[in-house]
Design an enzyme around this catalytic site. Structure first.
Site, mmCIF file in Angstrom:
data_model
loop_
_atom_site.group_PDB
_atom_site.id
_atom_site.type_symbol
_atom_site.label_atom_id
_atom_site.label_comp_id
_atom_site.label_asym_id
_atom_site.label_seq_id
_atom_site.Cartn_x
_atom_site.Cartn_y
_atom_site.Cartn_z
ATOM 1 N N LYS A 69 26.688 12.499 -9.907
ATOM 2 C CA LYS A 69 25.444 12.528 -9.115
ATOM 3 C C LYS A 69 24.764 11.153 -9.008
ATOM 4 O O LYS A 69 24.165 10.847 -7.982
ATOM 5 C CB LYS A 69 24.472 13.558 -9.699
ATOM 6 N N GLY A 130 15.843 18.246 -23.704
ATOM 7 C CA GLY A 130 16.825 17.336 -23.126
ATOM 8 C C GLY A 130 16.133 16.297 -22.271
ATOM 9 O O GLY A 130 15.031 16.546 -21.734
ATOM 10 N N GLY A 132 18.281 13.986 -20.212
ATOM 11 C CA GLY A 132 19.361 13.335 -19.479
ATOM 12 C C GLY A 132 19.158 13.475 -17.977
ATOM 13 O O GLY A 132 18.038 13.701 -17.495
ATOM 14 N N LYS A 159 14.372 8.497 -25.116
ATOM 15 C CA LYS A 159 14.740 8.880 -23.734
ATOM 16 C C LYS A 159 13.693 9.803 -23.133
ATOM 17 O O LYS A 159 13.384 9.730 -21.940
ATOM 18 C CB LYS A 159 16.104 9.568 -23.726
#
Ligand code: ATR
Length: 278
Positions: A69, A130, A132, A159
């Site tokens: 992607k 998450g 990501g 992150k």
């Protein structure tokens, strides 16, 4: 290939379990549109070459899934604002050879949560696990649904913190409290918990205190024939309701179909048919 038949495909690696060809062929039948849609497993270092070949050979539109992607975003001559925000593209459209990239994942999730499941997003306290690529694609659409707070919790805290800084202006405009918290420091007061980690791909569970599930609505971006391991865990620990990501998959496909053909297909019946087939 018939005269009025246009060519579409989905690229990914792995791709053999992709439901996209089935979903698009059900949409095409339903709307009386003639298409050819196939799946293609692309070597990890060959995405650009294969996408170029596909469009040069007359391809009209391409879906792109894991792990391409971000490369699809780079491949696009022009991208929608939602694709720019996500830094990722799952739908490519050729407009006389000019390649336009869009991202329909976020809208797919919101339609499934809001319209299909009827989970109230407005004023909700939402936890996304998450940080990501999958999380990046859903933060802005979630913020635009007017929740009270949005917490990102990730194994690697930095992150999550980075995503908070990327989306802080959007959060401010939406009057939503956006924060990142370590996995071992969640207070448990969440209405909706969304698993956006890839842990399940390795058959693992994120290292969370399962008491956070008590009374919440839990969503897994992944789907499977039985409840995913994450949802089973949430259910055993008191989740009030739960859903996997099959509805999101069909809804993001419906949005791609609309971008390609200008017609919005009915999704409910397609979700049921695909559910019966997985
Ligand atoms: P995707 O495009 O599916 O989001 P990604 O960008 O590689 O894939 O991100 C994977 C996410 O799942 C990350 O948030 C990752 O956590 P880290 O940033 O700490 O690597 C998370 N993840 C993967 N395996 C995990 C596990 N076993 N427990 C918790 N989180 C996990």
């Amino acid at each position: 290939m018939k005269k009025d038949e246009k060519l579409f495909a989905v690229f990914g690696n792995p791709i053999e379990h992709s439901q996209s060809p089935n979903i698009h062929s059900l949409f095409a039948k339903q709307t009386n549109i003639s298409i050819l849609y196939h799946s293609q497993c692309v070597d990890f270092d060959r995405f650009f070459d294969c996408a170029k070949d596909f469009f040069l050979s007359g391809g009209a539109g391409l879906n792109v899934t894991v792990p391409f992607k971000t490369q699809a975003f780079e491949f696009s001559d022009e991208a929608s604002q939602r694709a720019i925000n996500a830094g990722a593209v799952n739908t490519l459209i050729s407009k006389k050879g000019h390649i336009f990239g869009d991202n329909t994942d976020g809208v797919g999730l919101i339609v499934d949560l809001d319209k299909n499941l009827k989970w109230k997003l407005k004023d909700a306290d939402i936890l996304v696990i998450g940080a990501g690529g999958a999380t990046r694609g859903i933060i802005e659409p979630l913020l635009c649904a007017d929740p009270s707070s949005l917490t990102i919790s990730n194994r690697t805290l930095s992150k999550g913190e980075n995503l908070v800084s990327v989306f802080s202006a959007v959060a401010k405009n939406a009057n939503c409290q956006l924060k990142a918290l370590p996995m071992n420091n969640l207070d448990g007061n969440f209405d909706i918990i969304i698993n956006a980690t890839s842990a399940s791909l390795e058959g693992r569970l994120p290292d969370l205190d399962p008491s956070i599930f008590d009374g919440s609505a839990c969503y897994d971006l992944m789907y499977s024939s039985a409840p995913t391991r994450f949802l089973d865990w949430a259910r055993k620990n008191g989740a009030a309701k739960y859903s996997d990501g099959l509805g999101m998959l069909v809804e993001q496909a419906a949005e791609s179909f609309y971008l390609w053909h200008g017609v919005r297909p009915e999704t409910e019946v397609v979700i049921q048919k695909i559910r019966a087939n997985i």
